[in-house]
Design an enzyme around this catalytic site. Structure first.
Site, PDB file in Angstrom:
ATOM      1  N   GLY A  11       0.838  -1.202   0.000  1.00 18.15           N
ATOM      2  CA  GLY A  11       0.000   0.000   0.000  1.00 18.15           C
ATOM      3  C   GLY A  11       0.869   1.246   0.000  1.00 18.15           C
ATOM      4  N   ARG A  72       1.146  -5.236  -5.276  1.00 15.20           N
ATOM      5  CA  ARG A  72       1.343  -6.406  -4.410  1.00 15.20           C
ATOM      6  C   ARG A  72       1.511  -7.579  -5.370  1.00 15.20           C
ATOM      7  NH1 ARG A  72      -2.798  -3.624  -1.094  1.00 15.20           N
ATOM      8  NH2 ARG A  72      -1.769  -2.971   0.804  1.00 15.20           N
ATOM      9  N   ASP A 103       5.249  -4.671   6.089  1.00 20.52           N
ATOM     10  CA  ASP A 103       5.694  -6.024   6.453  1.00 20.52           C
ATOM     11  C   ASP A 103       5.679  -7.010   5.281  1.00 20.52           C
ATOM     12  OD1 ASP A 103       2.965  -6.002   6.502  1.00 20.52           O
ATOM     13  OD2 ASP A 103       2.753  -6.925   8.485  1.00 20.52           O
ATOM     14  N   THR A 126       4.433   2.719   5.335  1.00 26.20           N
ATOM     15  CA  THR A 126       3.044   2.278   5.447  1.00 26.20           C
ATOM     16  C   THR A 126       2.298   3.230   6.365  1.00 26.20           C
ATOM     17  OG1 THR A 126       1.548   0.617   6.407  1.00 26.20           O
ATOM     18  CG2 THR A 126       3.801   0.575   7.211  1.00 26.20           C
ATOM     19  N   ASP A 128       0.074   2.416   8.303  1.00 26.59           N
ATOM     20  CA  ASP A 128      -0.439   1.682   9.467  1.00 26.59           C
ATOM     21  C   ASP A 128       0.407   1.800  10.738  1.00 26.59           C
ATOM     22  OD1 ASP A 128      -2.589   0.851   8.020  1.00 26.59           O
ATOM     23  OD2 ASP A 128      -1.808  -1.138   7.572  1.00 26.59           O
ATOM     24  N   ASP A 130       2.610  -0.108  11.844  1.00 26.28           N
ATOM     25  CA  ASP A 130       2.664  -1.387  12.563  1.00 26.28           C
ATOM     26  C   ASP A 130       3.974  -2.138  12.345  1.00 26.28           C
ATOM     27  OD1 ASP A 130       2.150  -1.832   9.916  1.00 26.28           O
ATOM     28  OD2 ASP A 130       0.623  -3.358  10.232  1.00 26.28           O
ATOM     29  N   ARG A 172      -6.157  -2.639   8.789  1.00 23.09           N
ATOM     30  CA  ARG A 172      -6.671  -4.014   8.697  1.00 23.09           C
ATOM     31  C   ARG A 172      -6.230  -4.818   9.914  1.00 23.09           C
ATOM     32  NH1 ARG A 172      -5.800  -5.709   2.929  1.00 23.09           N
ATOM     33  NH2 ARG A 172      -3.681  -5.214   3.525  1.00 23.09           N
TER      34      ARG A 172
HETATM   35  O1  F6P Z   1      -1.402  -1.428   4.571  1.00 23.57           O
HETATM   36  C1  F6P Z   1      -2.041  -0.200   4.570  1.00 23.57           C
HETATM   37  C2  F6P Z   1      -3.510  -0.313   4.359  1.00 23.57           C
HETATM   38  O2  F6P Z   1      -3.902   1.003   4.207  1.00 23.57           O
HETATM   39  C3  F6P Z   1      -4.356  -1.010   5.398  1.00 23.57           C
HETATM   40  O3  F6P Z   1      -4.633  -0.255   6.525  1.00 23.57           O
HETATM   41  C4  F6P Z   1      -5.573  -1.337   4.600  1.00 23.57           C
HETATM   42  O4  F6P Z   1      -6.329  -2.353   5.141  1.00 23.57           O
HETATM   43  C5  F6P Z   1      -4.992  -1.748   3.304  1.00 23.57           C
HETATM   44  O5  F6P Z   1      -3.808  -0.999   3.170  1.00 23.57           O
HETATM   45  C6  F6P Z   1      -5.884  -1.583   2.135  1.00 23.57           C
HETATM   46  O6  F6P Z   1      -5.134  -1.727   0.982  1.00 23.57           O
HETATM   47  P1  F6P Z   1      -5.659  -1.840  -0.503  1.00 23.57           P
HETATM   48  O7  F6P Z   1      -7.044  -1.314  -0.538  1.00 23.57           O
HETATM   49  O8  F6P Z   1      -4.700  -1.035  -1.293  1.00 23.57           O
HETATM   50  O9  F6P Z   1      -5.573  -3.262  -0.847  1.00 23.57           O
END
Ligand code: F6P
Length: 324
Positions: A11, A72, A103, A126, A128, A130, A172
């Site tokens: 992301g 991804r 990660d 990221t 997040d 995390d 998430r």
């Molecule tokens: O990893 C970052 C993040 O924003 C998460 O918080 C979220 O769940 C996810 O990416 C959503 O990613 P995408 O919609 O790009 O698959």
């Protein structure tokens, strides 16, 4: 080390561009050649790799997104995919990699390093927050501020109509955004994946709060154990069972991933980018450059992926105390 490559993956996060800029310019400053891989691991596999110059990263420090695009990659999860990626890098004589991502990115980078041995240093990109091994990740501060701005606006209309708003933020598996914009936005409750959500308690408190407050803001991280904001709102609404009260849901979604990075994110990204390149030059590998207590640190990918960075319990307590 003569030639390094840089890519962004997973992301996107505001500040990734500032990080790419720092990597490219630090490399050139130290006399290295630097290549940009477009579309993350997919681009590595397909050979979407171009030499970058100092001017390739002009005028991007303030921009969200990533000029190197992101993806991804399913194919990189296979041994054949990684072999193809290695062949592409070998053909260009790349002898160091900077991986900007979260990660998932570091999991791929760790396996790739173990299989093919090209030294790799990561930068934590990221929203997040995390990732173990850095106090903050690139993009988190911007995402929190974006969510906070939205919550401030929602608060105005919530108060005007005496409504209860459930605001869903990203995360998430992580509640960092929810906690920080919950504290900053004066939320009555924050629900996060890291802790068990007690809906009975929420219902009870909402009933009590009715006496003192006409409107409430509840921040829900998308990955909460009780479900997303819509699901939680339905359950709470049924149990509060007050026909005079209106319940609303606002899902902030991907606006949290875009926008101009804050000053903090630009500085963090620039520091991590420079540290990654200088780390590679000094023999660091299979690790991430992060900032802990204000200083650059290198943490093994294994720890970055395997160890958790728990949300501080005093932050959760703060929300509870300040929401009375
Ligand atoms: O990893 C970052 C993040 O924003 C998460 O918080 C979220 O769940 C996810 O990416 C959503 O990613 P995408 O919609 O790009 O698959």
């Amino acid at each position: 080390m003569k030639k390094i490559a840089v890519f962004t993956s997973g992301g996107d996060a505001p500040g990734m561009n500032a990080c790419i800029r720092a990597v490219v310019r630090t490399a050139i400053f130290h006399g290295l050649e630097v290549y940009g891989i477009t579309y993350g691991y997919d681009g590595m596999i397909s050979g979407n790799i171009k030499k970058m110059q100092s001017h390739s990263v002009s005028n991007i420090i303030q921009r969200g997104g990533t000029i190197l695009k992101s993806a991804r990659s399913e194919e990189f999860m296979t041994k054949e995919g990684r072999k193809k990626a290695y062949e592409q890098l070998k053909a260009l004589e790349i002898d160091g990699i900077v991986a900007i991502g979260g990660d998932g990115t570091f999991t791929g980078a760790k396996i790739f390093f173990e299989e093919f041995g090209i030294p790799t240093v990561g930068c934590p990109g990221t929203i997040d927050n995390d990732i173990f091994g850095t106090d903050y990740t690139i993009g988190f501060d911007t995402a929190v501020n974006t969510a906070l701005e939205a919550i401030d606006k929602i608060r105005d209309t919530a108060a005007a109509h005496d409504r209860i708003f459930f605001v869903e933020v990203m995360g998430r598996d992580s509640g960092y955004i929810a906690v920080e914009c919950g504290i900053g936005g004066g939320a009555e409750f924050v629900m996060v994946p890291e802790t068990e959500t007690d809906l009975k308690k929420v219902v009870k408190s909402l009933k009590n709060l009715r006496k003192s407050k006409s409107s409430s803001i509840i921040v829900v991280a998308e990955g909460d154990d009780e479900g997303n904001a819509e699901v939680i709102m339905d359950q709470v609404k049924k149990k509060v069972n007050d026909e005079d009260k209106e319940f609303k849901v606002t899902t902030l979604g991907h606006i949290q991933r875009g926008g101009n990075p804050t000053a903090r994110d630009r500085v963090l990204a620039s520091r991590c980018g420079m540290a990654a390149v200088e780390g590679l030059m000094n023999g660091q590998s299979n690790c991430m450059a992060g900032i802990v207590n204000g200083d650059v640190t290198y943490t093994s990918f294994e720890d970055c992926i395997g160890k958790t960075k728990p949300i501080k319990s005093d932050h959760l307590k703060l929300i509870e105390i300040l929401s009375i």
